[in-house]
Design an enzyme around this catalytic site. Structure first.
Site, PDB file in Angstrom:
ATOM      1  NE  ARG A  88    -124.640 -23.967 -65.131  1.00 11.11           N
ATOM      2  CZ  ARG A  88    -123.994 -22.806 -64.978  1.00 11.11           C
ATOM      3  NH1 ARG A  88    -122.689 -22.766 -65.006  1.00 11.11           N
ATOM      4  NH2 ARG A  88    -124.675 -21.697 -64.779  1.00 11.11           N
ATOM      5  NE  ARG A 127    -125.563 -12.191 -63.066  1.00  8.13           N
ATOM      6  CZ  ARG A 127    -125.379 -13.506 -62.983  1.00  8.13           C
ATOM      7  NH1 ARG A 127    -124.560 -14.008 -62.072  1.00  8.13           N
ATOM      8  NH2 ARG A 127    -126.014 -14.314 -63.795  1.00  8.13           N
ATOM      9  NE  ARG A 160    -124.188 -13.548 -67.431  1.00  6.45           N
ATOM     10  CZ  ARG A 160    -123.937 -14.565 -66.596  1.00  6.45           C
ATOM     11  NH1 ARG A 160    -123.113 -14.391 -65.574  1.00  6.45           N
ATOM     12  NH2 ARG A 160    -124.492 -15.740 -66.774  1.00  6.45           N
TER      13      ARG A 160
HETATM   14  P1  ADP Z   1    -123.945 -16.720 -59.620  1.00  5.68           P
HETATM   15  O1  ADP Z   1    -122.456 -16.726 -59.831  1.00  5.68           O
HETATM   16  O2  ADP Z   1    -124.387 -17.796 -58.655  1.00  5.68           O
HETATM   17  O3  ADP Z   1    -124.723 -16.759 -60.897  1.00  5.68           O
HETATM   18  P2  ADP Z   1    -123.542 -13.949 -58.710  1.00  5.68           P
HETATM   19  O4  ADP Z   1    -122.422 -14.129 -57.733  1.00  5.68           O
HETATM   20  O5  ADP Z   1    -123.199 -13.344 -60.017  1.00  5.68           O
HETATM   21  O6  ADP Z   1    -124.341 -15.363 -58.913  1.00  5.68           O
HETATM   22  O7  ADP Z   1    -124.711 -13.115 -57.975  1.00  5.68           O
HETATM   23  C1  ADP Z   1    -125.913 -12.785 -58.680  1.00  5.68           C
HETATM   24  C2  ADP Z   1    -126.311 -11.339 -58.356  1.00  5.68           C
HETATM   25  O8  ADP Z   1    -126.722 -11.250 -56.983  1.00  5.68           O
HETATM   26  C3  ADP Z   1    -125.154 -10.350 -58.521  1.00  5.68           C
HETATM   27  O9  ADP Z   1    -125.697  -9.146 -59.011  1.00  5.68           O
HETATM   28  C4  ADP Z   1    -124.606 -10.186 -57.100  1.00  5.68           C
HETATM   29  O10 ADP Z   1    -124.009  -8.913 -56.906  1.00  5.68           O
HETATM   30  C5  ADP Z   1    -125.871 -10.352 -56.247  1.00  5.68           C
HETATM   31  N1  ADP Z   1    -125.605 -11.013 -54.958  1.00  5.68           N
HETATM   32  C6  ADP Z   1    -124.706 -11.989 -54.691  1.00  5.68           C
HETATM   33  N2  ADP Z   1    -124.769 -12.372 -53.382  1.00  5.68           N
HETATM   34  C7  ADP Z   1    -125.760 -11.614 -52.826  1.00  5.68           C
HETATM   35  C8  ADP Z   1    -126.341 -11.522 -51.503  1.00  5.68           C
HETATM   36  N3  ADP Z   1    -125.919 -12.313 -50.506  1.00  5.68           N
HETATM   37  N4  ADP Z   1    -127.339 -10.633 -51.309  1.00  5.68           N
HETATM   38  C9  ADP Z   1    -127.792  -9.840 -52.338  1.00  5.68           C
HETATM   39  N5  ADP Z   1    -127.300  -9.874 -53.582  1.00  5.68           N
HETATM   40  C10 ADP Z   1    -126.303 -10.744 -53.843  1.00  5.68           C
HETATM   41  P1  AMP Z   2    -122.740 -18.808 -65.528  1.00  7.28           P
HETATM   42  O1  AMP Z   2    -121.838 -17.658 -65.799  1.00  7.28           O
HETATM   43  O2  AMP Z   2    -122.113 -19.847 -64.638  1.00  7.28           O
HETATM   44  O3  AMP Z   2    -124.120 -18.382 -65.071  1.00  7.28           O
HETATM   45  O4  AMP Z   2    -122.938 -19.554 -66.938  1.00  7.28           O
HETATM   46  C1  AMP Z   2    -123.580 -18.922 -68.028  1.00  7.28           C
HETATM   47  C2  AMP Z   2    -123.971 -19.957 -69.078  1.00  7.28           C
HETATM   48  O5  AMP Z   2    -122.788 -20.627 -69.581  1.00  7.28           O
HETATM   49  C3  AMP Z   2    -124.864 -21.091 -68.593  1.00  7.28           C
HETATM   50  O6  AMP Z   2    -126.232 -20.732 -68.596  1.00  7.28           O
HETATM   51  C4  AMP Z   2    -124.559 -22.187 -69.617  1.00  7.28           C
HETATM   52  O7  AMP Z   2    -125.195 -21.954 -70.855  1.00  7.28           O
HETATM   53  C5  AMP Z   2    -123.057 -21.991 -69.845  1.00  7.28           C
HETATM   54  N1  AMP Z   2    -122.243 -22.818 -68.911  1.00  7.28           N
HETATM   55  C6  AMP Z   2    -121.396 -22.366 -67.938  1.00  7.28           C
HETATM   56  N2  AMP Z   2    -120.828 -23.381 -67.285  1.00  7.28           N
HETATM   57  C7  AMP Z   2    -121.334 -24.521 -67.833  1.00  7.28           C
HETATM   58  C8  AMP Z   2    -121.161 -25.912 -67.598  1.00  7.28           C
HETATM   59  N3  AMP Z   2    -120.346 -26.360 -66.613  1.00  7.28           N
HETATM   60  N4  AMP Z   2    -121.853 -26.785 -68.360  1.00  7.28           N
HETATM   61  C9  AMP Z   2    -122.668 -26.371 -69.343  1.00  7.28           C
HETATM   62  N5  AMP Z   2    -122.890 -25.088 -69.613  1.00  7.28           N
HETATM   63  C10 AMP Z   2    -122.237 -24.157 -68.882  1.00  7.28           C
END
Ligand code: ADP
Ligand code: AMP
Length: 213
Positions: A88, A127, A160
């Site tokens: 990141r 989400r 979350r």
């Molecule tokens: P990230 O891991 O990048 O933070 P997520 O995979 O958790 O994102 O997706 C964020 C939200 O958007 C979740 O609620 C997921 O179900 C939804 N989502 C993911 N891909 C799509 C898509 N192509 N279209 C609409 N909603 C999506």
């Molecule tokens: P995510 O589930 O990937 O959206 O991560 C949730 C939170 O965890 C982020 O907003 C950061 O605070 C922390 N986090 C996850 N991965 C990393 C990373 N590689 N470096 C620093 N912080 C991280």
């Protein structure tokens, strides 16, 4: 096959990483999931990480890098993995490249799931995450069969804390300043690929398969 997923928070990295993991039989390694599991277990790492996560800030590199390098050394990661949420920052990416170089390996693909900021807040507020297995759903775009229960394990679903709109805005800012430069980094490594993350999640996945095959 070793893959890094890039993209803003909420772009769909986790959703796609899970599908890649299932299709290709490689582990899905999410640093966010590792931190949330540590918070749930109330470990020292979890307590430290939580102070940053709750504010929408990144956990410091020194708390993340060794954790991932150790995870990648485990047996199930020998045939590859899909990294979600790591690296990141540029120092994290450099540490990963160095750790791989030491064992004569390199990353195969970095896939950027491209979604404009306007779509992100809407996605995040819908989400829902499973407290037990980390599975991710969306109340409208990817609903569970039974409301409030994870399809995979039956665990309870929650919004979350860091998906509340105020925190999402902070996380997007952090993404643009600290994580987006990785697109250039992997461009220079010659492994950067892009997919449109605004289309239906099955179509996003099909675009990814086309890249990988
Ligand atoms: P990230 O891991 O990048 O933070 P997520 O995979 O958790 O994102 O997706 C964020 C939200 O958007 C979740 O609620 C997921 O179900 C939804 N989502 C993911 N891909 C799509 C898509 N192509 N279209 C609409 N909603 C999506
Ligand atoms: P995510 O589930 O990937 O959206 O991560 C949730 C939170 O965890 C982020 O907003 C950061 O605070 C922390 N986090 C996850 N991965 C990393 C990373 N590689 N470096 C620093 N912080 C991280």
């Amino acid at each position: 096959m070793k893959i890094v997923m890039l993209g803003a928070p909420g772009a769909g990295k986790g959703t796609q990483a899970k599908k890649i993991s299932e299709k290709y039989g490689i582990p899905h390694i999410s640093t966010g999931d590792i931190f949330r599991a540590n918070i749930k277990e109330n470990t020292e790492l979890g307590q430290k990480a939580k102070t940053y996560m709750d504010k929408g800030l990144l956990v410091p590199d020194e708390l993340v890098v060794d954790l991932v390098v150790d995870r990648l050394a485990q047996d199930d990661a020998k045939k590859g993995y899909v990294l979600d949420g790591f690296p990141r920052t540029i120092p994290q990416a450099e540490a990963l490249t160095d750790a791989l170089a030491k064992i004569g390996e390199k990353m195969d693909y970095a896939i950027n799931v491209e979604v404009p900021d306007e779509n992100i807040v809407r996605r995040m507020s819908g989400r829902r995450a499973c407290v037990a297995c980390g599975g991710t759903y969306h109340i409208k775009y990817n609903p569970t069969k039974v409301e409030g229960k994870c399809d995979a394990c039956g665990g309870d679903l929650i919004l979350r804390d860091d998906d509340k709109p105020e925190t999402v805005k902070q996380r997007l800012e952090v993404y643009h300043t600290q994580t987006q430069p990785l697109i250039d980094y992997y461009e220079k490594e010659g492994i950067m690929r892009e997919v449109d993350g605004t289309v239906d999640l099955e179509d996003v996945f099909n675009a990814i398969i086309e890249i990988l095959e």
